[in-house]
Write a protein that holds these residues in place. Structure first.
Motif, PDB file in Angstrom:
ATOM      1  N   VAL A 192      39.861  42.537  34.012  1.00 39.17           N
ATOM      2  CA  VAL A 192      40.408  41.416  33.579  1.00 39.17           C
ATOM      3  C   VAL A 192      41.176  41.242  32.305  1.00 39.17           C
ATOM      4  O   VAL A 192      41.904  40.569  32.073  1.00 39.17           O
ATOM      5  CB  VAL A 192      38.934  40.652  33.415  1.00 39.17           C
ATOM      6  CG1 VAL A 192      39.371  38.910  33.031  1.00 39.17           C
ATOM      7  CG2 VAL A 192      38.206  40.675  34.729  1.00 39.17           C
ATOM      8  N   CYS A 196      44.476  39.001  31.506  1.00 38.36           N
ATOM      9  CA  CYS A 196      44.618  38.219  30.152  1.00 38.36           C
ATOM     10  C   CYS A 196      45.684  38.475  29.377  1.00 38.36           C
ATOM     11  O   CYS A 196      46.322  37.470  28.640  1.00 38.36           O
ATOM     12  CB  CYS A 196      43.339  38.054  29.457  1.00 38.36           C
ATOM     13  SG  CYS A 196      41.740  37.637  30.435  1.00 38.36           S
ATOM     14  N   THR A 203      39.312  36.560  27.545  1.00 36.18           N
ATOM     15  CA  THR A 203      38.876  36.851  28.962  1.00 36.18           C
ATOM     16  C   THR A 203      37.869  35.659  29.117  1.00 36.18           C
ATOM     17  O   THR A 203      37.417  34.964  30.455  1.00 36.18           O
ATOM     18  CB  THR A 203      37.966  38.056  28.987  1.00 36.18           C
ATOM     19  OG1 THR A 203      37.236  37.974  27.727  1.00 36.18           O
ATOM     20  CG2 THR A 203      38.792  39.254  28.734  1.00 36.18           C
ATOM     21  N   GLU A 204      37.298  34.967  28.126  1.00 32.16           N
ATOM     22  CA  GLU A 204      36.145  33.727  28.560  1.00 32.16           C
ATOM     23  C   GLU A 204      36.802  32.669  29.099  1.00 32.16           C
ATOM     24  O   GLU A 204      36.410  31.936  30.070  1.00 32.16           O
ATOM     25  CB  GLU A 204      35.599  33.190  27.002  1.00 32.16           C
ATOM     26  CG  GLU A 204      34.675  34.639  26.610  1.00 32.16           C
ATOM     27  CD  GLU A 204      35.429  35.457  25.567  1.00 32.16           C
ATOM     28  OE1 GLU A 204      36.907  35.510  25.626  1.00 32.16           O
ATOM     29  OE2 GLU A 204      34.739  36.594  25.297  1.00 32.16           O
ATOM     30  N   ASN A 207      37.554  33.473  32.626  1.00 33.00           N
ATOM     31  CA  ASN A 207      36.347  33.401  33.275  1.00 33.00           C
ATOM     32  C   ASN A 207      35.882  32.218  33.677  1.00 33.00           C
ATOM     33  O   ASN A 207      35.446  31.829  34.800  1.00 33.00           O
ATOM     34  CB  ASN A 207      35.151  34.171  32.325  1.00 33.00           C
ATOM     35  CG  ASN A 207      34.008  34.363  33.360  1.00 33.00           C
ATOM     36  OD1 ASN A 207      33.968  35.089  34.294  1.00 33.00           O
ATOM     37  ND2 ASN A 207      33.055  33.904  32.849  1.00 33.00           N
ATOM     38  N   ASP A 208      35.778  31.196  32.649  1.00 38.13           N
ATOM     39  CA  ASP A 208      35.555  29.836  32.850  1.00 38.13           C
ATOM     40  C   ASP A 208      36.409  29.260  33.996  1.00 38.13           C
ATOM     41  O   ASP A 208      35.925  28.253  34.823  1.00 38.13           O
ATOM     42  CB  ASP A 208      35.469  28.916  31.659  1.00 38.13           C
ATOM     43  CG  ASP A 208      34.360  29.734  30.640  1.00 38.13           C
ATOM     44  OD1 ASP A 208      33.450  30.268  31.013  1.00 38.13           O
ATOM     45  OD2 ASP A 208      34.531  29.205  29.183  1.00 38.13           O
ATOM     46  N   CYS A 210      38.320  30.133  36.433  1.00 37.40           N
ATOM     47  CA  CYS A 210      37.895  30.796  37.801  1.00 37.40           C
ATOM     48  C   CYS A 210      36.664  30.269  38.254  1.00 37.40           C
ATOM     49  O   CYS A 210      36.762  29.987  39.527  1.00 37.40           O
ATOM     50  CB  CYS A 210      38.072  32.506  38.038  1.00 37.40           C
ATOM     51  SG  CYS A 210      39.757  33.029  37.489  1.00 37.40           S
ATOM     52  N   LYS A 211      35.659  30.358  37.648  1.00 39.19           N
ATOM     53  CA  LYS A 211      34.386  29.794  38.016  1.00 39.19           C
ATOM     54  C   LYS A 211      34.498  28.249  38.457  1.00 39.19           C
ATOM     55  O   LYS A 211      33.702  28.017  39.385  1.00 39.19           O
ATOM     56  CB  LYS A 211      33.481  30.021  37.062  1.00 39.19           C
ATOM     57  CG  LYS A 211      32.622  31.570  36.866  1.00 39.19           C
ATOM     58  CD  LYS A 211      31.604  31.445  35.775  1.00 39.19           C
ATOM     59  CE  LYS A 211      31.315  32.901  35.645  1.00 39.19           C
ATOM     60  NZ  LYS A 211      30.190  32.925  34.836  1.00 39.19           N
ATOM     61  N   LYS A 216      34.155  31.696  41.538  1.00 37.85           N
ATOM     62  CA  LYS A 216      34.190  33.453  41.321  1.00 37.85           C
ATOM     63  C   LYS A 216      34.597  33.722  40.151  1.00 37.85           C
ATOM     64  O   LYS A 216      35.230  33.214  39.328  1.00 37.85           O
ATOM     65  CB  LYS A 216      35.111  33.861  42.518  1.00 37.85           C
ATOM     66  CG  LYS A 216      34.478  33.649  43.989  1.00 37.85           C
ATOM     67  CD  LYS A 216      35.772  34.236  44.770  1.00 37.85           C
ATOM     68  CE  LYS A 216      35.416  33.883  46.196  1.00 37.85           C
ATOM     69  NZ  LYS A 216      36.354  34.488  47.101  1.00 37.85           N
ATOM     70  N   THR A 217      33.854  34.987  39.691  1.00 43.95           N
ATOM     71  CA  THR A 217      34.384  35.546  38.317  1.00 43.95           C
ATOM     72  C   THR A 217      35.748  36.128  38.457  1.00 43.95           C
ATOM     73  O   THR A 217      36.304  36.514  39.616  1.00 43.95           O
ATOM     74  CB  THR A 217      33.509  36.407  37.928  1.00 43.95           C
ATOM     75  OG1 THR A 217      33.424  37.597  38.757  1.00 43.95           O
ATOM     76  CG2 THR A 217      32.177  35.985  37.694  1.00 43.95           C
ATOM     77  N   PRO A 218      36.737  36.467  37.463  1.00 41.57           N
ATOM     78  CA  PRO A 218      38.014  37.072  37.500  1.00 41.57           C
ATOM     79  C   PRO A 218      37.859  38.586  38.177  1.00 41.57           C
ATOM     80  O   PRO A 218      38.600  39.012  39.024  1.00 41.57           O
ATOM     81  CB  PRO A 218      38.406  37.234  36.361  1.00 41.57           C
ATOM     82  CG  PRO A 218      37.855  35.897  35.374  1.00 41.57           C
ATOM     83  CD  PRO A 218      36.606  35.875  36.027  1.00 41.57           C
ATOM     84  N   LEU A 219      36.769  39.326  37.641  1.00 44.17           N
ATOM     85  CA  LEU A 219      36.464  40.558  38.337  1.00 44.17           C
ATOM     86  C   LEU A 219      36.126  40.479  39.812  1.00 44.17           C
ATOM     87  O   LEU A 219      36.607  41.538  40.380  1.00 44.17           O
ATOM     88  CB  LEU A 219      35.316  41.421  37.492  1.00 44.17           C
ATOM     89  CG  LEU A 219      35.124  42.634  37.958  1.00 44.17           C
ATOM     90  CD1 LEU A 219      36.153  43.534  37.469  1.00 44.17           C
ATOM     91  CD2 LEU A 219      33.713  43.061  37.258  1.00 44.17           C
TER      92      LEU A 219
END
Length: 280
Positions: A192, A196, A203-204, A207-208, A210-211, A216-219
């Protein structure tokens, strides 16, 4: 390892010196379109009438009049035209430097087929016909080039509207930028933090985003893209399983097999058989 080294080469845009190409749906392809293949360019398909079917990656679509399809660079494609007639518009990503403020990553939609009402389809089809008329001239004037890009932008800027994305279609979107980077870098970048760094965000924040947008998480999205690329390479059937693992930079065959088992419940051989079965 490069595509050239492995023998896996996407189909390149014919007439590479032209800004874009428009052809009838039944034109004579410069490659064997009867086999699954992947492009290095965008393709917009306008189906005027008739029927047929096509596969885009691993989804099958029944073609009928009034449909528009958007196919992206790197995807696996196979089309059986049957009686379908219409137009193909093909162009590379570099054309977007002439289509401001539209960005190429704003064309990545969850669905790739648009069933349009008669008025909308006729409007876009007429625009495509005008573009094809301009391209009959071997030497395009600067004004003709601008007309050509303007016509293409009319078609492309209409797609987010049909996809119910009107509100933010011209707003830089963190998630769509991330999704557009995945196919380009999935062979080498699997963290991830790698993406970024390319986007210039934490990354935070990714992550937020995408959710919220996709649940879903980026991973998870990275893993889904990696599985998709594995299946694409299996489908093209030009590399052995060991070569696919090497092409995608797995550090061992065991890790490659373990990744596939975790995300599909199948061994690599079983997944390849299941994947090839789709296109039979």
């Amino acid at each position: 390892m490069s595509d050239k080294d492995t023998g896996v080469s996407p189909v390149q845009l014919p007439q590479y010196n032209r800004p874009l190409i428009i052809e009838p749906l039944d034109y004579k392809n410069p490659y064997d379109y009867h086999k699954p293949h992947r492009h290095d360019y965008f393709e917009i398909i306008l189906v005027e009438q008739g029927e047929g079917r096509q596969f885009i990656d691993f989804a099958e679509y029944q073609m009928s009049g009034g449909q528009l399809y958007a196919i992206y660079p790197g995807q696996i494609h196979l089309m059986h035209r049957n009686s379908a007639t219409g137009l193909l518009i093909q162009f590379r990503k570099d054309i977007f430097k002439f289509l401001q403020p539209l960005k190429h990553y704003q064309l990545y939609f969850p669905k790739q087929v648009f069933s349009l009402d008669a008025e909308s389809f006729t409007h876009l089809y007429d625009v495509a016909v005008r573009m094809m008329g301009l391209l009959t001239n071997k030497e395009l004037t600067p004004f003709a080039h601008h007309k050509l890009y303007s016509y293409l932008q009319i078609i492309l800027i209409s797609l987010p509207e049909f996809n119910e994305a009107k509100a933010d279609m011209l707003t830089p979107n963190l998630v769509t930028r991330f999704l557009s980077l995945l196919p380009q870098h999935i062979k080498t970048e699997k963290k991830v933090s790698d993406y970024c760094s390319m986007i210039g965000c934490s990354t935070e924040k990714l992550n937020d985003a995408c959710k919220v947008s996709l649940g879903k998480t980026p991973l998870k999205l990275i893993h889904e893209e990696l599985m998709l690329e594995i299946r694409r390479l299996m489908l093209l059937n030009e590399l052995s399983l060991k070569e696919i693992a090497f092409e995608l930079n797995f550090d061992s065959q065991a890790n490659f097999s373990g990744f596939i088992k975790t995300h599909s419940g199948l061994t690599p051989s079983e997944l390849q058989l299941a994947t090839l079965e789709i296109y039979k």
